[in-house]
Design an enzyme around this catalytic site. Structure first.
Site, PDB file in Angstrom:
ATOM      1  N   GLU A  88      -9.281  74.231 -21.744  1.00 48.35           N
ATOM      2  CA  GLU A  88     -10.734  74.182 -21.622  1.00 48.35           C
ATOM      3  C   GLU A  88     -11.173  73.742 -20.235  1.00 48.35           C
ATOM      4  O   GLU A  88     -10.500  72.958 -19.568  1.00 48.35           O
ATOM      5  CB  GLU A  88     -11.299  73.182 -22.634  1.00 48.35           C
ATOM      6  CG  GLU A  88     -11.201  73.666 -24.066  1.00 48.35           C
ATOM      7  CD  GLU A  88     -11.598  72.573 -25.034  1.00 48.35           C
ATOM      8  OE1 GLU A  88     -12.778  72.209 -25.073  1.00 48.35           O
ATOM      9  OE2 GLU A  88     -10.704  72.067 -25.745  1.00 48.35           O
ATOM     10  N   CYS A 331     -16.740  63.994 -21.317  1.00 48.18           N
ATOM     11  CA  CYS A 331     -15.503  63.248 -21.044  1.00 48.18           C
ATOM     12  C   CYS A 331     -14.813  62.856 -22.333  1.00 48.18           C
ATOM     13  O   CYS A 331     -15.438  62.288 -23.229  1.00 48.18           O
ATOM     14  CB  CYS A 331     -15.806  61.950 -20.314  1.00 48.18           C
ATOM     15  SG  CYS A 331     -16.538  62.167 -18.712  1.00 48.18           S
TER      16      CYS A 331
HETATM   17  N1  SAH Z   1      -6.322  61.685 -17.203  1.00 49.46           N
HETATM   18  C1  SAH Z   1      -7.369  61.425 -16.275  1.00 49.46           C
HETATM   19  C2  SAH Z   1      -8.493  62.453 -16.256  1.00 49.46           C
HETATM   20  C3  SAH Z   1      -9.106  62.897 -17.566  1.00 49.46           C
HETATM   21  S1  SAH Z   1     -10.395  62.053 -18.379  1.00 49.46           S
HETATM   22  C4  SAH Z   1      -7.923  60.035 -16.469  1.00 49.46           C
HETATM   23  O1  SAH Z   1      -7.499  59.362 -17.386  1.00 49.46           O
HETATM   24  O2  SAH Z   1      -8.741  59.588 -15.668  1.00 49.46           O
HETATM   25  C5  SAH Z   1     -11.803  61.884 -17.442  1.00 49.46           C
HETATM   26  C6  SAH Z   1     -12.563  60.597 -17.788  1.00 49.46           C
HETATM   27  O3  SAH Z   1     -13.114  60.590 -19.119  1.00 49.46           O
HETATM   28  C7  SAH Z   1     -11.634  59.399 -17.721  1.00 49.46           C
HETATM   29  O4  SAH Z   1     -12.260  58.331 -17.079  1.00 49.46           O
HETATM   30  C8  SAH Z   1     -11.434  59.119 -19.187  1.00 49.46           C
HETATM   31  O5  SAH Z   1     -10.982  57.831 -19.389  1.00 49.46           O
HETATM   32  C9  SAH Z   1     -12.813  59.381 -19.736  1.00 49.46           C
HETATM   33  N2  SAH Z   1     -12.861  59.483 -21.195  1.00 49.46           N
HETATM   34  C10 SAH Z   1     -11.867  59.791 -22.050  1.00 49.46           C
HETATM   35  N3  SAH Z   1     -12.273  59.722 -23.319  1.00 49.46           N
HETATM   36  C11 SAH Z   1     -13.575  59.382 -23.286  1.00 49.46           C
HETATM   37  C12 SAH Z   1     -14.564  59.156 -24.286  1.00 49.46           C
HETATM   38  N4  SAH Z   1     -14.294  59.288 -25.572  1.00 49.46           N
HETATM   39  N5  SAH Z   1     -15.808  58.829 -23.870  1.00 49.46           N
HETATM   40  C13 SAH Z   1     -16.108  58.706 -22.563  1.00 49.46           C
HETATM   41  N6  SAH Z   1     -15.216  58.894 -21.591  1.00 49.46           N
HETATM   42  C14 SAH Z   1     -13.960  59.231 -21.933  1.00 49.46           C
END
Ligand code: SAH
Length: 346
Positions: A88, A331
């Site tokens: 995605e 996110c």
């Molecule tokens: N693996 C990388 C990039 C992917 S996630 C990382 O961990 O940074 C991109 C962002 O979305 C990250 O900051 C992640 O922690 C956040 N994220 C993941 N799950 C989320 C959620 N349920 N709500 C809000 N942000 C979330």
């Protein structure tokens, strides 16, 4: 067979020469690759060369499976790779230009409790060409709306756990012969692999670096992020300080706000102490709901109060506006499965 988008210009020059062609053909081909053209559209390339290319290359790495458009204009695309995996990407239109959020792995191996992308574990790394093709496809699709100006590596997967492909992708998308997207218009988000962070600046990458911190102490971080068992917050902050020292780029601290878990006064003070002396901005992200965990976002009021508390302590912080959440494209909501919302397909 690999897609043509896997190659740098140098690699493509070498490849066309091996096929008995002139080197300058590589530059012509690059224009078609950057435009996400199909072989039928390679009208300035001799038929004989196209025939040779077809024997060893795909013109496109991805095909669109379906898409859904959110009320805020964000578009969540589901692509199929040549070997049948689903990935995605999200198109995010802003007043100041259009961003694309790309995935770098099928699934994710990091196992953060709050994130849907890791729920099924890691299936495989995406290649540089597969990461790039998400941007190329969307830039072509949205050409009439101004194409793509910014990239965020914040889709499924951990970019620094797929380092070589991430590095090659960053170089390809930044190259003049590619989309020529500047380092200042690229953000990479990591859950925090200090060696990977150091490798980036050693390899000359100067993009915006975001760290998914989410808790200011190791004890708290371990409750929600498996990677916290391996590296301490101090080690991460040290790597970020190095990144800033070498690149001169202010880093971003991402901090998901989880109601009643990390949004209290003591959390704000702990964050302030941890970040002391680091040139950074804190992005507060109220938790997006996923079906796999029962954590909740704080109220809007509480989220803004946390932000003000940080600002009051002298920490630069803002609450991030989340896009695409009504189509599960925000996110932490991407998971490389077919959409439940298939009936909304355009
Ligand atoms: N693996 C990388 C990039 C992917 S996630 C990382 O961990 O940074 C991109 C962002 O979305 C990250 O900051 C992640 O922690 C956040 N994220 C993941 N799950 C989320 C959620 N349920 N709500 C809000 N942000 C979330």
């Amino acid at each position: 067979m690999i897609a043509l988008a896997e190659h740098t210009l140098d690699e493509l020059s070498e490849a066309v020469q091996k096929l008995g062609e002139q080197k300058y053909r590589a530059k012509q081909l690059m224009r078609h690759i950057a435009a996400y053209d199909s072989f039928d559209e390679y009208t300035d390339i001799p038929k004989s060369l196209i025939a040779k290319l077809k024997e060893c290359y795909l013109d496109r790495a991805l095909t669109e499976q379906t898409r859904v458009t959110a009320s805020d204009g964000a578009v969540r695309y589901l692509f199929r790779t040549a070997d049948g995996d689903l990935i995605e990407s999200v198109f995010l239109p802003h007043d100041y230009g259009n961003s694309v959020c790309v995935s770098c792995q099928v699934g994710c191996g990091m196992g953060c409790t709050f994130c849907a992308s890791g729920h099924y574990g890691l299936q495989r790394n995406l290649t540089a060409g597969e990461i790039l093709s998400q941007v190329l496809y969307i830039a072509r699709d949205k050409r009439s709306e101004g194409g793509v100006n910014k990239i965020v590596m914040m889709g499924s997967g951990e970019p620094l756990a797929n380092y070589d492909n991430t590095l090659k992708f960053l170089r390809l998308v930044n190259a003049e012969y590619g989309l020529n997207i500047g380092m200042r218009s690229i953000s990479l988000s990591t859950c925090g692999l200090p060696d990977g962070i150091r490798a980036l600046y050693r390899d000359g990458i100067t993009c915006t670096l975001s760290l998914s911190l989410h808790a200011a102490t190791d004890e708290k971080r371990k409750k929600i992020m498996r990677i916290a068992e391996k590296y301490t917050v101090k080690q991460l902050i040290a790597a970020l300080a190095e990144y800033f020292r070498v690149t001169g780029r202010r880093v971003v601290i991402e901090y998901i706000l989880i109601g009643g878990f990390n949004d209290g006064e003591s959390d704000a003070s702990a964050l302030k102490n941890l970040l002391k002396g680091l040139c950074c901005h804190v992005n507060l992200i109220p938790l997006n709901k996923t079906e796999y965990c029962d954590l909740n976002a704080p109220s809007k009021k509480r989220a803004y109060a946390f932000c003000e508390k940080l600002n009051g302590l002298g920490v630069s912080a803002s609450v991030r506006r989340s896009m695409g959440s009504d189509v599960a494209g925000a996110c932490g909501q991407l998971k490389n499965r077919t959409f439940e919302q298939a009936e909304h397909t355009e």
